[in-house]
Design an enzyme around this catalytic site. Structure first.
Site, PDB file in Angstrom:
ATOM      1  N   ARG A  59      -3.995  -1.198   8.860  1.00  0.00           N
ATOM      2  CA  ARG A  59      -5.079  -1.606   7.949  1.00  0.00           C
ATOM      3  C   ARG A  59      -6.411  -1.746   8.681  1.00  0.00           C
ATOM      4  O   ARG A  59      -7.212  -2.636   8.363  1.00  0.00           O
ATOM      5  CB  ARG A  59      -4.752  -2.928   7.235  1.00  0.00           C
ATOM      6  CG  ARG A  59      -3.712  -2.813   6.146  1.00  0.00           C
ATOM      7  CD  ARG A  59      -4.337  -2.256   4.870  1.00  0.00           C
ATOM      8  NE  ARG A  59      -3.333  -2.117   3.824  1.00  0.00           N
ATOM      9  CZ  ARG A  59      -3.111  -3.047   2.889  1.00  0.00           C
ATOM     10  NH1 ARG A  59      -3.820  -4.135   2.855  1.00  0.00           N
ATOM     11  NH2 ARG A  59      -2.191  -2.838   1.988  1.00  0.00           N
ATOM     12  N   ARG A 113     -11.063  -4.254   3.849  1.00  0.00           N
ATOM     13  CA  ARG A 113     -12.037  -5.215   3.314  1.00  0.00           C
ATOM     14  C   ARG A 113     -12.699  -6.119   4.333  1.00  0.00           C
ATOM     15  O   ARG A 113     -13.743  -6.700   4.050  1.00  0.00           O
ATOM     16  CB  ARG A 113     -11.362  -6.072   2.230  1.00  0.00           C
ATOM     17  CG  ARG A 113     -11.077  -5.287   0.974  1.00  0.00           C
ATOM     18  CD  ARG A 113     -10.116  -6.018   0.063  1.00  0.00           C
ATOM     19  NE  ARG A 113      -8.798  -6.056   0.680  1.00  0.00           N
ATOM     20  CZ  ARG A 113      -7.684  -6.370   0.026  1.00  0.00           C
ATOM     21  NH1 ARG A 113      -7.728  -6.693  -1.251  1.00  0.00           N
ATOM     22  NH2 ARG A 113      -6.526  -6.379   0.644  1.00  0.00           N
ATOM     23  N   ARG A 161     -16.493   1.080  -1.062  1.00  0.00           N
ATOM     24  CA  ARG A 161     -15.546   0.820  -2.161  1.00  0.00           C
ATOM     25  C   ARG A 161     -16.322   0.500  -3.444  1.00  0.00           C
ATOM     26  O   ARG A 161     -15.954   0.931  -4.530  1.00  0.00           O
ATOM     27  CB  ARG A 161     -14.643  -0.344  -1.788  1.00  0.00           C
ATOM     28  CG  ARG A 161     -13.515  -0.589  -2.778  1.00  0.00           C
ATOM     29  CD  ARG A 161     -12.733  -1.818  -2.322  1.00  0.00           C
ATOM     30  NE  ARG A 161     -11.585  -2.116  -3.123  1.00  0.00           N
ATOM     31  CZ  ARG A 161     -11.619  -2.632  -4.325  1.00  0.00           C
ATOM     32  NH1 ARG A 161     -12.778  -2.880  -4.903  1.00  0.00           N
ATOM     33  NH2 ARG A 161     -10.497  -2.903  -4.978  1.00  0.00           N
ATOM     34  N   ASP A 174      -2.586   5.333   0.229  1.00  0.00           N
ATOM     35  CA  ASP A 174      -1.677   4.216  -0.033  1.00  0.00           C
ATOM     36  C   ASP A 174      -0.257   4.730  -0.247  1.00  0.00           C
ATOM     37  O   ASP A 174      -0.076   5.857  -0.733  1.00  0.00           O
ATOM     38  CB  ASP A 174      -2.126   3.417  -1.262  1.00  0.00           C
ATOM     39  CG  ASP A 174      -1.477   2.044  -1.271  1.00  0.00           C
ATOM     40  OD1 ASP A 174      -2.005   1.137  -0.606  1.00  0.00           O
ATOM     41  OD2 ASP A 174      -0.408   1.889  -1.883  1.00  0.00           O
ATOM     42  N   TYR A 225       8.588  -1.339  -5.287  1.00  0.00           N
ATOM     43  CA  TYR A 225       7.407  -1.393  -6.154  1.00  0.00           C
ATOM     44  C   TYR A 225       7.678  -0.729  -7.500  1.00  0.00           C
ATOM     45  O   TYR A 225       7.219  -1.190  -8.541  1.00  0.00           O
ATOM     46  CB  TYR A 225       6.196  -0.742  -5.465  1.00  0.00           C
ATOM     47  CG  TYR A 225       5.639  -1.618  -4.363  1.00  0.00           C
ATOM     48  CD1 TYR A 225       4.763  -2.656  -4.653  1.00  0.00           C
ATOM     49  CD2 TYR A 225       6.030  -1.439  -3.037  1.00  0.00           C
ATOM     50  CE1 TYR A 225       4.281  -3.486  -3.655  1.00  0.00           C
ATOM     51  CE2 TYR A 225       5.547  -2.254  -2.027  1.00  0.00           C
ATOM     52  CZ  TYR A 225       4.678  -3.285  -2.341  1.00  0.00           C
ATOM     53  OH  TYR A 225       4.208  -4.106  -1.355  1.00  0.00           O
TER      54      TYR A 225
HETATM   55  O1  CP3 Z   1      -3.862   1.102   7.520  1.00  0.00           O
HETATM   56  C1  CP3 Z   1      -4.850   1.725   7.060  1.00  0.00           C
HETATM   57  O2  CP3 Z   1      -6.032   1.462   7.376  1.00  0.00           O
HETATM   58  C2  CP3 Z   1      -4.579   2.927   6.176  1.00  0.00           C
HETATM   59  C3  CP3 Z   1      -4.522   2.731   4.770  1.00  0.00           C
HETATM   60  C4  CP3 Z   1      -3.369   1.969   4.133  1.00  0.00           C
HETATM   61  C5  CP3 Z   1      -3.553   1.174   2.978  1.00  0.00           C
HETATM   62  N1  CP3 Z   1      -2.335   0.743   2.545  1.00  0.00           N
HETATM   63  C6  CP3 Z   1      -4.844   0.895   2.338  1.00  0.00           C
HETATM   64  C7  CP3 Z   1      -4.962  -0.187   1.375  1.00  0.00           C
HETATM   65  C8  CP3 Z   1      -2.002   1.942   4.425  1.00  0.00           C
HETATM   66  C9  CP3 Z   1      -1.259   2.566   5.605  1.00  0.00           C
HETATM   67  C10 CP3 Z   1      -1.354   1.180   3.409  1.00  0.00           C
HETATM   68  C11 CP3 Z   1       0.110   0.968   3.348  1.00  0.00           C
HETATM   69  C12 CP3 Z   1       0.666   0.124   2.290  1.00  0.00           C
HETATM   70  N2  CP3 Z   1       0.255   0.004   0.993  1.00  0.00           N
HETATM   71  C13 CP3 Z   1       1.827  -0.690   2.452  1.00  0.00           C
HETATM   72  C14 CP3 Z   1       2.664  -0.780   3.705  1.00  0.00           C
HETATM   73  C15 CP3 Z   1       2.084  -1.700   4.723  1.00  0.00           C
HETATM   74  C16 CP3 Z   1       2.059  -3.158   4.307  1.00  0.00           C
HETATM   75  O3  CP3 Z   1       0.943  -3.642   4.060  1.00  0.00           O
HETATM   76  O4  CP3 Z   1       3.126  -3.774   4.237  1.00  0.00           O
HETATM   77  C17 CP3 Z   1       2.056  -1.332   1.230  1.00  0.00           C
HETATM   78  C18 CP3 Z   1       3.174  -2.309   0.933  1.00  0.00           C
HETATM   79  C19 CP3 Z   1       1.061  -0.874   0.304  1.00  0.00           C
HETATM   80  C20 CP3 Z   1       0.928  -1.245  -1.131  1.00  0.00           C
HETATM   81  C21 CP3 Z   1      -0.327  -1.956  -1.415  1.00  0.00           C
HETATM   82  N3  CP3 Z   1      -1.592  -1.393  -1.336  1.00  0.00           N
HETATM   83  C22 CP3 Z   1      -0.479  -3.297  -1.845  1.00  0.00           C
HETATM   84  C23 CP3 Z   1       0.660  -4.273  -2.068  1.00  0.00           C
HETATM   85  C24 CP3 Z   1      -1.846  -3.515  -2.020  1.00  0.00           C
HETATM   86  C25 CP3 Z   1      -2.508  -4.765  -2.580  1.00  0.00           C
HETATM   87  C26 CP3 Z   1      -2.562  -5.845  -1.584  1.00  0.00           C
HETATM   88  C27 CP3 Z   1      -3.884  -5.843  -0.869  1.00  0.00           C
HETATM   89  O5  CP3 Z   1      -3.866  -5.925   0.384  1.00  0.00           O
HETATM   90  O6  CP3 Z   1      -4.898  -5.775  -1.555  1.00  0.00           O
HETATM   91  C28 CP3 Z   1      -2.535  -2.327  -1.642  1.00  0.00           C
HETATM   92  C29 CP3 Z   1      -4.008  -2.123  -1.635  1.00  0.00           C
HETATM   93  C30 CP3 Z   1      -4.618  -1.537  -0.405  1.00  0.00           C
HETATM   94  N4  CP3 Z   1      -4.105  -0.505   0.335  1.00  0.00           N
HETATM   95  C31 CP3 Z   1      -5.863  -1.923   0.170  1.00  0.00           C
HETATM   96  C32 CP3 Z   1      -6.096  -1.086   1.269  1.00  0.00           C
HETATM   97  C33 CP3 Z   1      -7.300  -1.048   2.165  1.00  0.00           C
HETATM   98  C34 CP3 Z   1      -6.809  -2.970  -0.384  1.00  0.00           C
HETATM   99  C35 CP3 Z   1      -7.552  -2.294  -1.468  1.00  0.00           C
HETATM  100  C36 CP3 Z   1      -8.868  -2.894  -1.809  1.00  0.00           C
HETATM  101  O7  CP3 Z   1      -8.895  -3.794  -2.644  1.00  0.00           O
HETATM  102  O8  CP3 Z   1      -9.908  -2.395  -1.295  1.00  0.00           O
END
Ligand code: CP3
Length: 335
Positions: free
Chosen positions: A23, A27, A36, A73, A144
């Site tokens: 990540r 944000r 964003r 994602d 999910y």
């Molecule tokens: O790591 C990186 O910089 C690359 C991008 C990346 C994202 N998600 C961007 C993202 C990667 C590799 C993921 C993987 C991901 N997504 C996982 C596995 C890793 C982990 O966190 O356990 C999972 C479970 C997801 C599913 C997911 N995506 C959830 C549950 C959420 C909401 C929770 C949250 O953190 O807001 C997301 C959203 C998400 N994916 C964001 C980002 C940057 C936040 C989005 C935003 O509001 O801008």
């Protein structure tokens, strides 16, 4: 010249260790929040190759990591299977219901992701940095899909897998097949390494872990290796206990494993015969630089001479002060 990140997989230990953070785009960075806002939503950001490439590169420019991870994602795969996907502000993802028999993988929906990878590979070649693609592991993606979003107890998906194993197997098989196609195309678009995120692997018992994690992960890796033996596969079965982690490493064919902060690094080097990635607790990045420094130095010292990539045990928390990420990055590079 090969990026330092990739050299580690050729058995050439690097010092200081190559690093990137899960990540790393997100944000906690003002630049991310601004783009964003322009994109209007998280999904628009993922699906616009120019924007997605830009947010992928933001942390590389600022902190000079050794590898960039594609901005996308894990839930884009269920979306391409025809499931409705929404990210509501502050609530996490919401997935629509589905009929197993009607799931069909339509990769044209993911074309923008491959365009993003192509743009990234060009930009990263100039900096000699590695490009990492990714997908969720079938079990985590299935949680999910079955729960319809994030879950605290995984009650629905656990009882589904227990009470209707044949039907659950079908879901896993569909995800395996889609993930193979998705990651094969990521390789073709320029990804040099791929990480499989299995964030919820730890809720399974040993038999379930073998069936729903090790077996499908092994199938995906075997297919990808057949397509391209050069690509580096990193597994991330988060928070699983040591014996299962050993099995995971020896039975799936991974080239590397990402470990969270609960795993002792010395134990990992002694017991896991693969590249180790990890394992600083991301919660530490919210603490003082003194505390971050102490733990980072301990990890770097323990990893000297080993096949190691510095990372966090899980993703960066959104409230992390950007100065702390800068501090940690500089500390690693100057060690
Ligand atoms: O790591 C990186 O910089 C690359 C991008 C990346 C994202 N998600 C961007 C993202 C990667 C590799 C993921 C993987 C991901 N997504 C996982 C596995 C890793 C982990 O966190 O356990 C999972 C479970 C997801 C599913 C997911 N995506 C959830 C549950 C959420 C909401 C929770 C949250 O953190 O807001 C997301 C959203 C998400 N994916 C964001 C980002 C940057 C936040 C989005 C935003 O509001 O801008």
């Amino acid at each position: 010249m090969q990026p330092r990140f990739l050299k580690v997989f050729e058995g050439q230990s690097q010092f200081p260790p190559p690093f990137w953070f899960m990540r790393q785009a997100g944000r906690y960075m003002a630049e991310y929040r601004a783009l964003r806002e322009t994109a209007g939503s998280f999904l628009n950001l993922c699906m616009n190759p120019v924007y997605a490439a830009e947010v992928t590169l933001q942390p590389i420019r600022k902190f000079d990591m050794d590898a960039a991870i594609l901005f996308a994602d894990i839930l884009l795969v269920p979306m391409a299977l025809g499931i409705d996907l929404k990210f509501e502000n502050g609530e996490g993802p919401k997935l629509g219901s589905f009929d197993i028999e009607k799931l069909q993988y339509d990769q044209t929906k993911l074309q923008p992701v491959f365009e993003t990878l192509k743009l990234l590979r060009q930009a990263l070649e100039l900096r000699n940095k590695a490009l990492i693609g990714f997908a969720g592991s079938p079990w985590t993606v299935a949680t999910y899909m079955v729960e319809g979003g994030s879950s605290k107890d995984f009650a629905k998906v656990k009882s589904f897998a227990k009470n209707q194993p044949a039907k659950f197997q079908k879901i896993i098989d569909v995800i395996v097949e889609a993930t193979i196609k998705y990651l094969t195309s990521q390789i073709d678009a320029g990804a040099q390494a791929l990480q499989l995120f299995d964030s919820w692997a730890s809720v399974l018992d040993e038999k379930e872990f073998e069936r729903w994690v090790i077996k499908p992960t092994g199938q995906i890796i075997a297919a990808l290796k057949k397509h391209n033996p050069e690509v580096k596969l990193i597994g991330f079965p988060r928070q699983v206990e040591k014996e299962l982690l050993k099995k995971f490493v020896s039975q799936t064919g991974v080239n590397g494993v990402s470990i969270d902060h609960t795993i002792n690094l010395e134990w990992a080097f002694a017991n896991l015969n693969t590249v180790i990635q990890g394992n600083l607790d991301p919660a530490l990045l919210l603490k003082s630089q003194e505390e971050i420094g102490r733990e980072a130095k301990r990890i770097i010292a323990a990893a000297k001479g080993k096949a190691f990539i510095f990372n966090l045990g899980h993703g960066i928390n959104q409230h992390t002060p950007v100065e702390n990420v800068a501090y940690l990055s500089e500390l690693i590079k100057n060690s």
